[in-house]
Design a protein around this motif. Structure first.
Motif, PDB file in Angstrom:
ATOM      1  N   ALA A  54       3.674   3.344 -10.383  1.00 22.75           N
ATOM      2  CA  ALA A  54       4.555   4.513 -10.419  1.00 22.75           C
ATOM      3  C   ALA A  54       5.516   4.524  -9.224  1.00 22.75           C
ATOM      4  CB  ALA A  54       3.726   5.796 -10.426  1.00 22.75           C
ATOM      5  N   PHE A  83      -1.946  16.988  -0.320  1.00 23.88           N
ATOM      6  CA  PHE A  83      -1.613  16.888  -1.746  1.00 23.88           C
ATOM      7  C   PHE A  83      -2.744  17.488  -2.585  1.00 23.88           C
ATOM      8  CE2 PHE A  83      -1.836  14.637  -5.798  1.00 23.88           C
ATOM      9  CZ  PHE A  83      -0.542  14.759  -6.271  1.00 23.88           C
ATOM     10  N   PHE A  84      -3.977  17.168  -2.218  1.00 25.54           N
ATOM     11  CA  PHE A  84      -5.132  17.636  -2.985  1.00 25.54           C
ATOM     12  C   PHE A  84      -5.415  19.114  -2.702  1.00 25.54           C
ATOM     13  CE2 PHE A  84      -5.389  13.083  -2.822  1.00 25.54           C
ATOM     14  CZ  PHE A  84      -5.640  12.772  -4.144  1.00 25.54           C
ATOM     15  N   PRO A  86      -6.829  13.516  -8.471  1.00 34.47           N
ATOM     16  CA  PRO A  86      -5.458  13.642  -9.003  1.00 34.47           C
ATOM     17  C   PRO A  86      -5.438  14.260 -10.401  1.00 34.47           C
ATOM     18  CG  PRO A  86      -6.131  11.330  -8.850  1.00 34.47           C
ATOM     19  CD  PRO A  86      -7.171  12.134  -8.139  1.00 34.47           C
ATOM     20  N   HIS A 126      13.653   2.068  -8.788  1.00 34.03           N
ATOM     21  CA  HIS A 126      14.542   1.961  -9.950  1.00 34.03           C
ATOM     22  C   HIS A 126      15.919   1.632  -9.368  1.00 34.03           C
ATOM     23  CE1 HIS A 126      11.478   3.742 -12.687  1.00 34.03           C
ATOM     24  NE2 HIS A 126      11.039   4.144 -11.518  1.00 34.03           N
ATOM     25  N   ASN A 152       3.957  10.722  -5.753  1.00 37.93           N
ATOM     26  CA  ASN A 152       2.664  10.360  -5.164  1.00 37.93           C
ATOM     27  C   ASN A 152       2.673  10.678  -3.671  1.00 37.93           C
ATOM     28  OD1 ASN A 152       0.985   9.238  -7.199  1.00 37.93           O
ATOM     29  ND2 ASN A 152       2.287   7.419  -7.265  1.00 37.93           N
ATOM     30  N   PRO A 153       1.532  11.091  -3.126  1.00 39.73           N
ATOM     31  CA  PRO A 153       1.504  11.351  -1.683  1.00 39.73           C
ATOM     32  C   PRO A 153       1.741  10.079  -0.895  1.00 39.73           C
ATOM     33  CG  PRO A 153      -0.723  11.385  -2.612  1.00 39.73           C
ATOM     34  CD  PRO A 153       0.222  11.280  -3.764  1.00 39.73           C
ATOM     35  N   ARG A 154       2.621  10.156   0.081  1.00 45.30           N
ATOM     36  CA  ARG A 154       2.959   8.975   0.869  1.00 45.30           C
ATOM     37  C   ARG A 154       3.457   9.444   2.232  1.00 45.30           C
ATOM     38  NH1 ARG A 154       4.379   3.446  -0.827  1.00 45.30           N
ATOM     39  NH2 ARG A 154       5.121   2.500   1.082  1.00 45.30           N
ATOM     40  N   TYR A 185      -9.373  11.493   2.294  1.00 44.44           N
ATOM     41  CA  TYR A 185      -8.007  11.387   1.794  1.00 44.44           C
ATOM     42  C   TYR A 185      -6.995  11.259   2.941  1.00 44.44           C
ATOM     43  CZ  TYR A 185      -9.255  12.479  -3.078  1.00 44.44           C
ATOM     44  OH  TYR A 185      -9.754  12.441  -4.356  1.00 44.44           O
ATOM     45  N   ARG A 209       7.077   1.957  -7.956  1.00 45.29           N
ATOM     46  CA  ARG A 209       8.119   0.925  -7.955  1.00 45.29           C
ATOM     47  C   ARG A 209       9.493   1.567  -8.059  1.00 45.29           C
ATOM     48  NH1 ARG A 209       6.366  -3.080 -12.655  1.00 45.29           N
ATOM     49  NH2 ARG A 209       4.185  -3.337 -12.132  1.00 45.29           N
ATOM     50  N   PHE A 219       4.925   9.401 -11.741  1.00 44.84           N
ATOM     51  CA  PHE A 219       3.608   9.975 -11.441  1.00 44.84           C
ATOM     52  C   PHE A 219       2.674   9.722 -12.620  1.00 44.84           C
ATOM     53  CE2 PHE A 219       0.573  13.568 -11.236  1.00 44.84           C
ATOM     54  CZ  PHE A 219       0.115  13.399  -9.939  1.00 44.84           C
ATOM     55  N   THR A 279      10.632   8.171  -8.011  1.00 42.88           N
ATOM     56  CA  THR A 279       9.608   7.332  -8.626  1.00 42.88           C
ATOM     57  C   THR A 279       8.793   8.191  -9.590  1.00 42.88           C
ATOM     58  OG1 THR A 279       8.160   7.695  -6.727  1.00 42.88           O
ATOM     59  CG2 THR A 279       9.516   5.706  -6.687  1.00 42.88           C
ATOM     60  N   ARG A 287       0.844   1.055  -6.440  1.00 45.15           N
ATOM     61  CA  ARG A 287       0.889   2.007  -7.559  1.00 45.15           C
ATOM     62  C   ARG A 287       2.157   1.717  -8.347  1.00 45.15           C
ATOM     63  NH1 ARG A 287      -0.618   6.899  -3.466  1.00 45.15           N
ATOM     64  NH2 ARG A 287       1.500   6.498  -2.771  1.00 45.15           N
ATOM     65  N   ASP A 346      -3.153  11.962   3.061  1.00 41.93           N
ATOM     66  CA  ASP A 346      -2.825  12.446   1.713  1.00 41.93           C
ATOM     67  C   ASP A 346      -3.535  13.770   1.390  1.00 41.93           C
ATOM     68  OD1 ASP A 346      -1.391  10.079   1.387  1.00 41.93           O
ATOM     69  OD2 ASP A 346      -3.048   9.042   0.397  1.00 41.93           O
TER      70      ASP A 346
END
Lengths: 452, 180
Positions: free
Chosen positions: A259, B59-60, B171, A263, B82-84, B53, A261, B138, B136, A257, B56
């Motif tokens: 998004a 998240f939903f 999402p 920084h 993001n879900p991780r 899912y 990555r 979204f 990060t 994804r 994850d």
């Protein structure tokens, strides 16, 4: 690792649709050309080849699992060893490198690498959907999964960070389309102007139809060998074959994804990502200033995978100043913007300088009229073949196509194979090919050099 | 005992398209077949996945309840919108943290073309959102801006998340509006 040579290659005609052949028929077309060019017939080659690597991207397009073995079967390569590789847009580049590994490791003396894609069996919008399934189907695809949209977001960030303009992007399109005008294998052979690029239908702002590669049907093949393999092939061929050696390979990866990555900080960039030609005080001061302005690496404007692949390949090939030490590059220009981003990743210019570099003239071919006022002379032509934008992008074949075109450049046989010498880079000694997947997830860089 | 009648034929009308005539040489000379134009047929293909899912899923569930949770590593504090389930640096498990879905546009595009599934929605706007406290980005839809007014000035503008009233467990259950 043993020295690995490329001794022959072939490319099928790339077209929007090749209903005249199934994918195995297209692979056969490329394979037959490969053998004919060194004067060997299939039964002879079959006795000499140790195995193959097959390359294709999408089971969705093929609507056929294990399509690799079908090509192996149709070529008459069974029961030799083989496997299929897949890594999105970089599939062909990975295939070439897997062939290299097979030979370099001593597993094989002669290895055939072949790849294909037949994308015309679905309409373009369905093809876009299939390709978008190569983005995260939980979080990215459902939001509006469309690769041109993903790349367009990168462009807007690149424009804001560095002042890159749509006219600079259009220069890439004009260059590559006009180069392809001299390449009979190319799908789009058009003498475009900047105006043509900008006035084309908008696909994903600010990218127009002429900023984006097209879907294609096509195949490509290459023979890789060791010194022992070369001796066997020369004996069968009855003549000395040209020495084009793969002197370095590199690969990199990044988050699926975009998004996700990172920084990174200036210090981490210098610790993990900087190239040898970015170690000077001047370069450090330049980057320090970028970071002071808010630049973070790689963000979505840069491809860290491309940088890591370049770094590894350059290290293996002994390249420390890429613009001066590389004679031409065939890189993965799925988008005009990604060519500009890749100039920076490959160290042909610094991060942030890709836009002006694109219009400088350094990446154009000498002797070709582009209808543009270019301030500087060509230094390192990029995509002399026309690249993906103009040649087409039958995914599993693309990286191999780049390899074959680079091989012909280094052989000095572009005129013979294209029927037009205009795209021959004079006295080319070292060429680099760059194959790229997803939003920058898998990238391969391979360095090829001729030996007189 | 009478013998059971079992049909030896497939009924022509049971399996889709019925072809009445395909041009073919009538004589013994088949050489012209090499010049024949290819046959192209339509092959429909549809699948319903029972898609999990997995880790994850919360998240939903949060989106369906009008809440926005992100994945934060408890040791480093590194946070992914993001879900991780696990952190890419330490390899250790992340925890769920609720944030207010307000942020800034980091990058955007207007899609005038797209995948088949989204063609009816063109033109639509995609944005990458920066959230305060997240490391990060979204990916989301921006609703309410004029697709014909695309401008780099959009980058940096403040946006606020809104939730679908009836969740679809996608999402896109959260989307964003510009904050005036």
């Amino acid at each position: 690792m043993r020295p690995v040579y490329i001794v022959s290659g072939g490319v099928s005609k790339f077209a929007k649709a090749r209903p005249d052949k199934t994918f195995v028929g297209m692979v056969k077309e490329a394979y037959d050309y490969t053998l004919a060019d060194i004067g060997i017939e299939h039964p002879q080659f079959f006795e000499l080849v140790d195995g193959t690597v097959a390359s294709y991207f999408s089971d969705h397009f093929t609507r056929q699992l294990m399509a690799g073995i079908m090509a192996q079967d149709y070529l008459g390569m069974i029961p030799k060893p083989s496997h299929r590789v897949e890594g999105g847009g970089a599939t062909g580049g990975i295939c070439l490198q897997e062939g290299w590994k097979a030979v370099a490791s001593g597993y094989m003396d002669v290895c055939l690498a072949y790849g294909f894609e037949q994308m015309s069996h679905v309409e373009t919008w369905k093809g876009n959907e299939f390709i978008a399934h190569a983005s995260d189907v939980t979080m990215d695809y459902p939001v509006g999964g469309f690769y041109s949209g993903y790349y367009a977001m990168m462009v807007t960030r690149h424009m804001v960070e560095f002042g890159t303009t749509v006219e600079q992007l259009a220069h890439v399109s004009v260059k590559n389309h006009i180069n392809a005008y001299h390449n009979p294998y190319a799908q789009k052979r058009q003498r475009l102007t900047i105006q043509d690029v900008r006035s084309a239908p908008m696909v994903a702002w600010p990218l127009t139809r002429n900023d984006i590669c097209v879907m294609s049907d096509g195949a490509a093949a290459a023979i890789l060998c060791s010194e022992e393999g070369l001796a066997k092939l020369e004996k069968a061929s009855g003549r000395r074959l040209p020495r084009v050696r793969v002197t370095g390979i590199g690969r990199g990866t990044d988050a699926m994804r975009m998004a996700d990555r990172p920084h990174q900080s200036f210090d981490d960039f210098y610790k993990y990502n900087a190239l040898p030609n970015e170690q000077s005080d001047d370069a450090r001061a330049y980057y320090k200033d970028l970071w002071a302005k808010g630049f973070r690496y790689p963000g979505v404007h840069s491809f860290r995978a491309g940088r890591m692949a370049s770094r590894e390949a350059y290290k293996n090939a002994g390249i420390t100043d890429p613009l001066k030490e590389i004679d031409f590059v065939e890189l993965h220009d799925a988008y005009t913007s990604s060519e500009i981003q890749t100039y920076e990743d490959m160290g042909l210019c610094r991060y942030g300088e890709g836009g002006p570099f694109a219009t400088s003239g350094k990446t154009f071919m000498p002797g070709i009229d582009y209808g543009l006022k270019l301030a500087e002379k060509p230094v390192c032509p990029v995509n002399p073949s026309g690249g993906l934008i103009a040649c087409g992008h039958p995914v599993g074949a693309t990286g191999l196509m780049q390899g074959v075109f680079a091989f012909w450049q280094l052989q000095g046989t572009i005129g013979k194979h294209f029927g037009d010498p205009a795209l021959q880079v004079q006295n080319a000694h070292r060429g680099v090919i760059h194959s790229h997947a997803g939003t920058g997830t898998y990238v391969t860089v391979s360095v090829l050099e001729n030996e007189k | 005992m009478t013998k059971k009648e079992i049909s030896q034929r497939i009924e022509d009308t049971l399996q889709g398209t019925v072809v009445f005539s395909v041009p073919f040489p009538t004589g013994d000379d088949l050489s012209m077949l090499k010049e024949m134009s290819p046959i192209v047929i339509k092959q429909p293909y549809a699948i319903d996945y029972n898609y999990s899912y997995g880790q994850d899923s919360p998240f939903f569930a949060a989106l369906a309840n009008g809440r926005f949770i992100v994945s934060r590593n408890p040791k480093s504090g590194y946070t992914y919108p993001n879900p991780r389930g696990h952190d890419m640096y330490s390899g250790t498990e992340n925890e769920w943290v609720e944030i207010v879905p307000e942020g800034k546009i980091h990058a955007f595009t207007v899609c005038h073309f797209g995948s088949e599934a989204f063609l009816p929605e063109c033109p639509y706007i995609l944005i990458l959102v920066e959230f305060e406290g997240c490391d990060t980005l979204f990916l989301a839809r921006l609703i309410g801006a004029d697709p014909d007014g695309a401008s780099l000035d959009w980058i940096g503008k403040k946006v606020k998340g809104r939730f679908l009233r009836n969740a679809k467990l996608k999402p896109t259950d959260i989307y964003f509006n510009l904050v005036d």
